[in-house]
Write an enzyme that holds these catalytic residues in place. Structure first.
Site, short mmCIF file in Angstrom:
data_model
loop_
_atom_site.label_atom_id
_atom_site.label_comp_id
_atom_site.label_asym_id
_atom_site.label_seq_id
_atom_site.Cartn_x
_atom_site.Cartn_y
_atom_site.Cartn_z
N LYS A 1 0.70 -1.09 0.04
CA LYS A 1 0.02 -0.02 -0.12
C LYS A 1 0.95 1.10 0.02
CE LYS A 1 -1.65 2.87 2.14
NZ LYS A 1 -1.39 4.41 1.70
N GLU B 1 -0.07 7.51 -0.91
CA GLU B 1 -1.35 8.14 -1.69
C GLU B 1 -0.96 9.54 -2.02
OE1 GLU B 1 -1.56 7.86 1.57
OE2 GLU B 1 -2.81 9.43 2.34
N SER C 1 4.67 8.04 9.96
CA SER C 1 4.86 9.16 11.26
C SER C 1 4.42 8.13 12.51
CB SER C 1 3.62 10.09 10.98
OG SER C 1 2.41 9.31 10.94
N CYS D 1 13.50 11.11 7.24
CA CYS D 1 13.34 10.66 8.75
C CYS D 1 14.67 10.84 9.37
CB CYS D 1 13.00 9.33 8.96
SG CYS D 1 14.21 8.11 8.18
N GLU E 1 7.92 17.02 15.36
CA GLU E 1 8.90 16.74 14.14
C GLU E 1 8.32 17.78 13.15
OE1 GLU E 1 8.00 13.02 12.16
OE2 GLU E 1 10.15 12.98 11.46
P1 NAD Z 1 2.16 8.92 7.39
O1 NAD Z 1 2.32 8.46 8.68
O2 NAD Z 1 1.12 10.27 7.27
O3 NAD Z 1 1.81 8.02 6.22
C1 NAD Z 1 2.48 6.70 6.09
C2 NAD Z 1 1.35 5.83 5.47
O4 NAD Z 1 0.07 5.60 6.55
C3 NAD Z 1 0.74 6.17 4.18
O5 NAD Z 1 0.78 5.14 3.64
C4 NAD Z 1 -0.67 6.66 4.80
O6 NAD Z 1 -1.59 6.49 3.53
C5 NAD Z 1 -1.07 5.83 5.86
N1 NAD Z 1 -1.84 6.77 6.61
C6 NAD Z 1 -1.81 8.13 6.73
N2 NAD Z 1 -2.76 8.35 7.87
C7 NAD Z 1 -3.24 7.28 8.38
C8 NAD Z 1 -4.22 7.08 9.19
N3 NAD Z 1 -4.89 7.84 10.01
N4 NAD Z 1 -4.45 5.63 9.44
C9 NAD Z 1 -3.92 4.82 8.85
N5 NAD Z 1 -3.03 4.82 7.81
C10 NAD Z 1 -2.70 6.15 7.67
O7 NAD Z 1 3.70 9.55 7.00
P2 NAD Z 1 4.18 10.25 5.92
O8 NAD Z 1 3.55 11.71 6.29
O9 NAD Z 1 3.84 9.79 4.57
O10 NAD Z 1 5.86 10.30 6.16
C11 NAD Z 1 6.62 11.02 7.00
C12 NAD Z 1 6.78 10.53 8.33
O11 NAD Z 1 7.40 9.11 8.20
C13 NAD Z 1 7.71 11.09 9.29
O12 NAD Z 1 7.11 11.17 10.55
C14 NAD Z 1 9.16 10.47 9.15
O13 NAD Z 1 9.86 10.64 10.20
C15 NAD Z 1 8.57 9.09 9.13
N6 NAD Z 1 9.60 8.28 8.54
C16 NAD Z 1 10.31 7.16 9.36
C17 NAD Z 1 11.38 6.48 8.78
C18 NAD Z 1 12.04 5.58 9.89
O14 NAD Z 1 12.59 4.74 9.14
N7 NAD Z 1 11.70 5.79 10.90
C19 NAD Z 1 11.46 6.60 7.42
C20 NAD Z 1 10.76 7.31 6.43
C21 NAD Z 1 9.90 8.16 7.19
#
Ligand code: NAD
Length: 499
Positions: free
Chosen positions: A177, A180, A230, A285, A384
């Site tokens: 998945k 989006e 996140s 990240c 963050e």
């Molecule tokens: P996000 O959490 O908004 O989205 C991640 C995934 O979760 C997406 O596929 C999204 O569709 C889904 N999602 C979003 N909201 C949701 C909800 N309410 N319920 C269920 N699923 C949901 O993250 P992002 O903004 O795409 O990415 C940035 C974040 O990712 C930052 O916090 C960053 O630090 C983190 N990150 C961490 C690492 C690591 O290895 N620790 C690596 C890359 C990014």
């Protein structure tokens, strides 16, 4: 002329198909706001079909010879190399990062694919002969079934490649998945994976946001979930999928500190700091978003500002130092946190708000921004920011700097800049963070190791890719065997054997 944006397809049972949904999400170019495509919120029936397909395909893929599985990834790494420029251009268009950085994004994923092609050396069990007379004991690492991956927007090539190659190489089937916000490069990588020989049903892709994620977390036929994103969403996924009895690994948010000691090589350290704070517009990240200046290095602020001010903001395809943020909402949020920092008492030393790039007036640009005298209670520190904002803090000693970092809830990455082996050793030993750099700003492990994280940055014990991913995507089975000599009967024995 048809101006309707093209739709991103799903992959179910080896077929790229159009969703029947009525809900579509626009994918925009963050430098121009042009809608380049639309991605579906896959319907419950489509998600069910993808899982059913993956469940059926598992029956044959799990017993496919390991060398045959490995060869798919040998071919796949070649195809990714051949298509590197196209992949980077797609990535830049929908994500915004510079072309050079986009190539890096693909390349770090490619390294995992290379590693997956050596699965024959990785998915090995153990064997001991004669644990008792004529009794041998051994373990095998068997695939667990259908696994799913949920990925973030910031590395749309690398992070999907952290997941499905190792899951599939170990004999599992997979539902991906993608984010989006930018699934196009991910879909191109999926097309290449099929071209490399992944059989139908072994890799499937469904799209959407929360509804799709929740459906994957709840489904009884999915055995494991890998999540990167996140902290709030990761915690939700961990709890929900854990409730449904799955293995879950969640790599989450960060607040990465650099420590600069007064004995550091100033020029190199400040260059590396500026690159790691502002590269990819701070949307890594592992971005260094806080610097703790220790002792005499407190006097280096002006030089940090000077170096940062020289970085050039551009549309990613113009390939300068940093591109736009992913969305208008992300830009508004970053600007709000900068203002909150000022309102709460930080000093703004470099202000990237209102950044304009000629020819891209609609782009989500924020230039390098530096907040000085930041304290641990300010929202620019507790949240963050995920933008090109560097917070400056001070400590008198290394111990004090370590305490600041270990008190922050996040433990994703950190770096120390010093010429002292003793300082470096103390830092490495006492810091409670997953990835530690010593004179190295973004210490992302190569696939011979695994990505990790500490405290609020990670849930689940096993990390993505590398040896830990082999453990995550397999079940250890122990076999104890005994082969009788024809005339060696010992009669009935009702006790635990002591032999
Ligand atoms: P996000 O959490 O908004 O989205 C991640 C995934 O979760 C997406 O596929 C999204 O569709 C889904 N999602 C979003 N909201 C949701 C909800 N309410 N319920 C269920 N699923 C949901 O993250 P992002 O903004 O795409 O990415 C940035 C974040 O990712 C930052 O916090 C960053 O630090 C983190 N990150 C961490 C690492 C690591 O290895 N620790 C690596 C890359 C990014």
């Amino acid at each position: 002329m048809n101006t309707e944006p093209r739709s991103v397809q799903q992959l179910i049972n080896g077929e790229f198909t159009e969703s029947n949904t009525t809900e579509w999400i626009d994918i925009t170019n963050p430098a121009t706001q042009e809608v380049i495509a639309k991605v579906p919120q896959s319907t419950p029936e489509e998600i069910e079909q993808a899982i059913k397909t993956a469940t059926e395909a598992f029956q044959s893929w799990r017993v496919t010879p390991i060398s045959k599985r490995a060869r798919v990834f040998l071919k796949y790494q070649q195809l990714i190399r051949e298509n590197m420029d196209e992949l980077a251009a797609l990535l830049t268009e929908e994500q915004g990062k510079t072309l050079a950085d986009a190539r890096g994004d693909v390349f770090r994923g490619l390294e995992v694919v290379e590693h997956a092609s050596g699965i024959g050396n990785l998915q090995q069990g153990g064997y001991i002969e004669n644990v008792a007379s004529s009794v041998d004991m051994y373990t095998v690492q068997q695939p667990i079934g259908v696994c799913a991956g949920i990925t973030p927007f910031n590395f749309p090539a690398m992070i999907p490649l952290w997941m499905f190659p190792m899951a599939i190489a170990t004999g599992n089937t997979f539902i991906l998945k993608p984010s989006e916000q930018n699934p196009i490069v991910t879909m191109r990588l999926v097309e290449l994976a099929l071209e490399a020989g992944i059989p139908k049903g072994v890799l499937n892709v469904v799209h959407g946001g929360k509804d799709t994620v929740d459906a994957l977390c709840d489904h009884p036929d999915i055995k494991a979930i890998s999540f990167v994103g996140s902290t709030a969403v990761g915690k939700h996924v961990y709890d929900r999928a854990g409730q449904a009895g799955k293995r879950v690994q969640c790599m989450m948010g960060a607040k990465n500190h650099a420590v600069i000691m007064p004995d550091a090589n100033k020029e190199q350290s400040l260059n590396q700091l500026a690159g790691a704070a502002f590269g990819a517009a701070g949307q890594r990240c592992m971005a260094l978003s806080v610097v703790v200046l220790v002792g005499e290095s407190k006097q280096w602020v002006d030089e940090i500002v000077e170096k940062s001010a020289q970085l050039v903001v551009s549309a990613g395809k113009d390939d300068k130092d940093l591109g736009p943020l992913i969305s208008k909402q992300a830009k508004a949020r970053v600007e709000r946190l900068i203002q909150a920092g000022i309102d709460e008492g930080a000093t703004i030393k470099l202000d990237g708000r209102g950044c304009q790039v000629e020819g891209y007036e609609e782009g989500n640009f924020v230039g390098p921004t530096i907040l000085d005298n930041v304290t641990t209670d300010m929202s620019c520190y507790t949240e963050e920011i995920f933008g090109p904002v560097l917070c400056i803090m001070y400590a008198d000693t290394l111990e004090e700097a370590i305490k600041i970092i270990n008190t922050n809830p996040n433990g994703n990455g950190t770096a120390i800049f010093t010429q002292s082996g003793a300082h470096a050793h103390k830092f490495q030993q006492d810091i409670d963070v997953g990835q530690v750099g010593i004179n190295l700003p973004i210490p992302v492990p190569l696939p011979m190791f695994s990505f990790t994280g500490s405290r609020a940055s990670k849930l689940g014990d096993l990390g993505p890719y590398g040896k830990q991913a082999v453990q995550f995507y397999t079940q250890t089975k122990t076999v104890i065997s005994r082969w009788f000599d024809e005339d060696a009967s010992e009669g009935v024995n009702t006790t635990i054997s002591m032999k």
